[in-house]
Scaffold this active site. Structure first.
Site, mmCIF file in Angstrom:
data_model
loop_
_atom_site.group_PDB
_atom_site.id
_atom_site.type_symbol
_atom_site.label_atom_id
_atom_site.label_comp_id
_atom_site.label_asym_id
_atom_site.label_seq_id
_atom_site.Cartn_x
_atom_site.Cartn_y
_atom_site.Cartn_z
ATOM 1 N N ASP A 161 6.116 1.440 6.840
ATOM 2 C CA ASP A 161 4.713 1.007 6.661
ATOM 3 C C ASP A 161 4.053 1.883 5.619
ATOM 4 O O ASP A 161 3.450 2.882 5.947
ATOM 5 C CB ASP A 161 4.017 1.092 8.025
ATOM 6 C CG ASP A 161 2.572 0.619 8.015
ATOM 7 O OD1 ASP A 161 2.114 0.094 6.990
ATOM 8 O OD2 ASP A 161 1.891 0.797 9.040
ATOM 9 N N HIS A 187 0.832 -1.212 0.000
ATOM 10 C CA HIS A 187 0.000 0.000 0.000
ATOM 11 C C HIS A 187 0.859 1.250 0.000
ATOM 12 O O HIS A 187 1.909 1.289 0.638
ATOM 13 C CB HIS A 187 -1.007 0.003 1.159
ATOM 14 C CG HIS A 187 -0.418 -0.015 2.545
ATOM 15 N ND1 HIS A 187 -0.230 1.123 3.289
ATOM 16 C CD2 HIS A 187 0.002 -1.046 3.332
ATOM 17 C CE1 HIS A 187 0.266 0.803 4.473
ATOM 18 N NE2 HIS A 187 0.427 -0.505 4.522
ATOM 19 N N HIS A 237 3.097 4.023 12.659
ATOM 20 C CA HIS A 237 1.937 4.789 13.164
ATOM 21 C C HIS A 237 2.330 5.799 14.246
ATOM 22 O O HIS A 237 1.459 6.476 14.784
ATOM 23 C CB HIS A 237 0.825 3.880 13.700
ATOM 24 C CG HIS A 237 0.217 2.987 12.655
ATOM 25 N ND1 HIS A 237 -1.025 2.411 12.778
ATOM 26 C CD2 HIS A 237 0.681 2.569 11.443
ATOM 27 C CE1 HIS A 237 -1.297 1.687 11.711
ATOM 28 N NE2 HIS A 237 -0.261 1.757 10.883
ATOM 29 N N ASP A 286 -0.578 4.263 0.739
ATOM 30 C CA ASP A 286 -1.111 5.247 1.688
ATOM 31 C C ASP A 286 -0.431 5.069 3.037
ATOM 32 O O ASP A 286 0.131 3.995 3.329
ATOM 33 C CB ASP A 286 -2.638 5.124 1.819
ATOM 34 C CG ASP A 286 -3.088 3.791 2.423
ATOM 35 O OD1 ASP A 286 -2.486 2.750 2.088
ATOM 36 O OD2 ASP A 286 -4.037 3.790 3.224
ATOM 37 N N ASP A 294 4.509 -6.282 4.728
ATOM 38 C CA ASP A 294 3.833 -5.177 5.417
ATOM 39 C C ASP A 294 3.639 -5.558 6.884
ATOM 40 O O ASP A 294 2.712 -5.113 7.543
ATOM 41 C CB ASP A 294 2.475 -4.900 4.733
ATOM 42 C CG ASP A 294 1.818 -3.628 5.245
ATOM 43 O OD1 ASP A 294 2.537 -2.733 5.731
ATOM 44 O OD2 ASP A 294 0.576 -3.519 5.156
ATOM 45 N N GLU A 349 -5.259 1.074 2.372
ATOM 46 C CA GLU A 349 -5.070 0.011 3.365
ATOM 47 C C GLU A 349 -5.261 0.539 4.784
ATOM 48 O O GLU A 349 -5.877 -0.103 5.625
ATOM 49 C CB GLU A 349 -3.663 -0.603 3.225
ATOM 50 C CG GLU A 349 -3.501 -1.912 3.975
ATOM 51 C CD GLU A 349 -3.053 -1.759 5.420
ATOM 52 O OE1 GLU A 349 -3.086 -2.755 6.151
ATOM 53 O OE2 GLU A 349 -2.687 -0.637 5.833
ATOM 54 N N GLU A 350 -4.757 1.739 5.024
ATOM 55 C CA GLU A 350 -4.792 2.282 6.392
ATOM 56 C C GLU A 350 -6.189 2.750 6.799
ATOM 57 O O GLU A 350 -6.392 3.179 7.929
ATOM 58 C CB GLU A 350 -3.792 3.436 6.539
ATOM 59 C CG GLU A 350 -2.328 3.044 6.319
ATOM 60 C CD GLU A 350 -1.739 2.198 7.444
ATOM 61 O OE1 GLU A 350 -2.488 1.742 8.320
ATOM 62 O OE2 GLU A 350 -0.514 1.985 7.424
HETATM 63 N N1 BES Z 1 1.445 -2.787 8.195
HETATM 64 C C1 BES Z 1 0.290 -2.692 8.995
HETATM 65 C C2 BES Z 1 -0.197 -4.008 9.528
HETATM 66 C C3 BES Z 1 0.735 -4.757 10.422
HETATM 67 C C4 BES Z 1 1.753 -4.143 11.118
HETATM 68 C C5 BES Z 1 0.560 -6.098 10.546
HETATM 69 C C6 BES Z 1 2.589 -4.876 11.918
HETATM 70 C C7 BES Z 1 1.378 -6.819 11.363
HETATM 71 C C8 BES Z 1 2.406 -6.208 12.038
HETATM 72 C C9 BES Z 1 -0.839 -2.050 8.220
HETATM 73 O O1 BES Z 1 -0.414 -1.015 7.388
HETATM 74 C C10 BES Z 1 -1.791 -1.458 9.198
HETATM 75 O O2 BES Z 1 -1.389 -0.652 9.987
HETATM 76 N N2 BES Z 1 -3.029 -1.841 9.130
HETATM 77 C C11 BES Z 1 -4.054 -1.247 9.909
HETATM 78 C C12 BES Z 1 -5.354 -1.670 9.310
HETATM 79 C C13 BES Z 1 -6.545 -0.972 9.843
HETATM 80 C C14 BES Z 1 -6.451 0.523 9.778
HETATM 81 C C15 BES Z 1 -7.782 -1.440 9.135
HETATM 82 C C16 BES Z 1 -3.924 -1.670 11.354
HETATM 83 O O3 BES Z 1 -3.564 -2.809 11.658
HETATM 84 O O4 BES Z 1 -4.186 -0.832 12.221
HETATM 85 ZN ZN ZN Z 2 -0.074 0.701 8.952
#
Ligand code: BES
Ligand code: ZN
Length: 458
Positions: free
Chosen positions: A122, A89, A430, A91, A183, A156-157
């Protein structure tokens, strides 16, 4: 193969410069004012894909556009080659609070072998590593053993709202043997990891409405409920003394951890003191009866992500606020069902809400938890690629974060996702001062190179 590896080595500083260019786009999907930046970022990516030899296009959606880029298809001699998708992603999460950044989030800066900037880890850096690996094949004229399609999205975010429909519409083109995703993370640079489970998520906002407008707290305070206080009391009832979520039915369907898995968890590197220091907390907290690794990846949680009410400016303002709001996400594990969990939460909040305020609940995005076999031939192939690139034995882990689309890859394309994360625990995903280790970037590219050989052989 040696030519491919040499190419990567020789072009490493250019790859870093390109990642910097990519990170300069403030592609924050949660903030509507960045719509244009997301588009420009997608356009840059398409141009970049073309420059490295891929056939690329930007596909419009109801939301942010999706980048699709393919390796030039070899002339068919009748035999079908494996086809893999790489998902990522472009974003990123909001960069706020800005004052905590040591340098501006969208002005990437290299220091001591790491690159700082929002989205470096990320997921811009991780996804770019795969593009660099394929570039090395294409630019050295080394034949790839498979066809590869990159799908890099811009939502994705915020829950990947447009991608499922896109997969359905283009499923003939995107039909593949597996999806490769970088990711996620790894426990340390000496522990490259294959992630075989992700938590799901359900998001919602709870608002308590009190008086029709903010009131003078001296004149009226004491005769009406204070929505901020009512919200604190309400939320306070949702966790018990053992750190469990106190909502009836919340744990319905949660698969207990097997003794085997718990033993594997226990083998992962972990020092409570270092972990506590990394996170800056005076003491760790979590559901009783589980280790931190288990708590953060294999147990469901309830988190308040934001809490707003009343006056937030400088100095004081004596009011009873008209409303109070909490932004909340729950993380879910197999086999919890996001829709059912939200229903249970609604019921419970309704029951707890006092008659002195009006309860409003709005639902946001959701994603099911994900679990895949870590012993499949594809997973074994991925582990070999990790080992070759990082020079040490990889580990199998569950992760606590969510990648909303992985279940749709399974349902729509019947493809498993191989989660090969390159992020380190201290990458500040984040958070302010997000960074990406440039050694992980280089090793990730190398992993990409080995991966296509290993995966195509099984
Ligand atoms: N890269 C992350 C997901 C992630 C991080 C998985 C570390 C495992 C270990 C992804 O970009 C993310 O932050 N996803 C969000 C999705 C949500 C906003 C629907 C999340 O997990 O908060
Ligand atoms: Zn993320």
């Amino acid at each position: 193969m040696q030519a491919v590896i040499d190419y990567l080595k020789k072009n490493q500083s250019r790859a870093v410069a390109e990642l910097c260019e990519y990170v300069r786009f403030p592609s924050v999907s949660a903030q509507p004012q960045h719509r244009g930046d997301l588009r420009s970022c997608g356009e840059w990516l398409v141009e970049h894909c073309r420059a490295i030899g891929l056939e690329a296009r930007l596909c419009a959606t109801k939301g942010n556009p999706i980048v699709v880029a393919k390796t030039p298809r070899a002339k068919s001699n009748g035999a079908t080659r494996p086809h893999f998708m790489v998902y990522g992603h472009y974003d990123v999460q909001p960069a706020e609070p800005l004052d905590l950044w040591k340098s501006p989030p969208f002005e990437p800066r290299v220091a001591n072998g790491v690159l700082f900037g929002r989205g470096t880890s990320d997921d811009k850096g991780q996804a770019l590593a795969h593009l660099k690996a394929v570039e090395a094949y294409l630019k050295t004229g080394t034949p790839l053993p498979c066809d590869i399609t990159f799908v890099i999205e811009g939502e994705e975010e915020v829950g990947s709202g447009s991608l499922a429909a896109f997969l359905l519409e283009h499923r003939a083109e995107l039909d593949c043997d597996a999806v490769v995703i970088s990711d996620t993370g790894m426990p340390s640079s000496k522990h490259p990891a294959l992630t075989y489970a992700l938590r799901g998520i359900a998001s919602f906002e709870v608002t308590l409405h009190g008086p029709a407008r903010d009131l003078h707290s001296g004149i009226f305070g004491g005769t009406v409920d204070n929505p901020a206080m009512a919200l604190c009391q309400l939320l306070g009832k949702l966790r018990d003394k053992d750190g469990r979520v106190a909502i009836p039915g919340f744990y319905d369907g949660v698969q207990p951890l097997s003794a085997y898995e718990r033993k594997q968890f226990a083998r992962l590197p972990f020092k409570a003191r270092d972990y506590q220091r990394l996170l800056g907390v005076p003491k760790l907290f979590g559901e009783r009866g589980f280790t931190p690794h288990e708590q953060r990846s294999a147990r469901p949680t309830f988190e308040i992500n934001g809490l707003t009410s009343g006056y937030q400016g400088e100095g004081s303002k004596t009011i009873v606020p008209a409303w109070a709001r909490a932004k909340i996400t729950v993380r879910l594990v197999p086999d919890q069902d996001p829709a059912k969990v939200i229903k249970r939460i609604r019921q419970h909040l309704k029951k707890l809400c006092p008659p002195t305020v009006r309860l409003e609940i709005t639902e946001g995005h959701g994603a099911e938890p994900y679990l895949v076999s870590p012993t499949s031939p594809q997973a074994q192939a991925a582990l070999r690629a990790l080992k070759s690139a990082f020079g040490c034995e990889p580990v199998l882990i569950r992760e606590g974060g969510s990648i909303p689309i992985v279940n749709q890859f399974k349902k729509i394309l019947h493809a498993d996702s191989l989660l090969l994360g390159l992020a380190l625990p201290d990458d500040n995903a984040h958070s302010p001062n997000e960074k990406f280790d440039l050694d992980c970037f280089a090793k990730g590219q190398l992993m990409g190179v080995y991966l296509w050989q290993e995966l195509s052989g099984v």
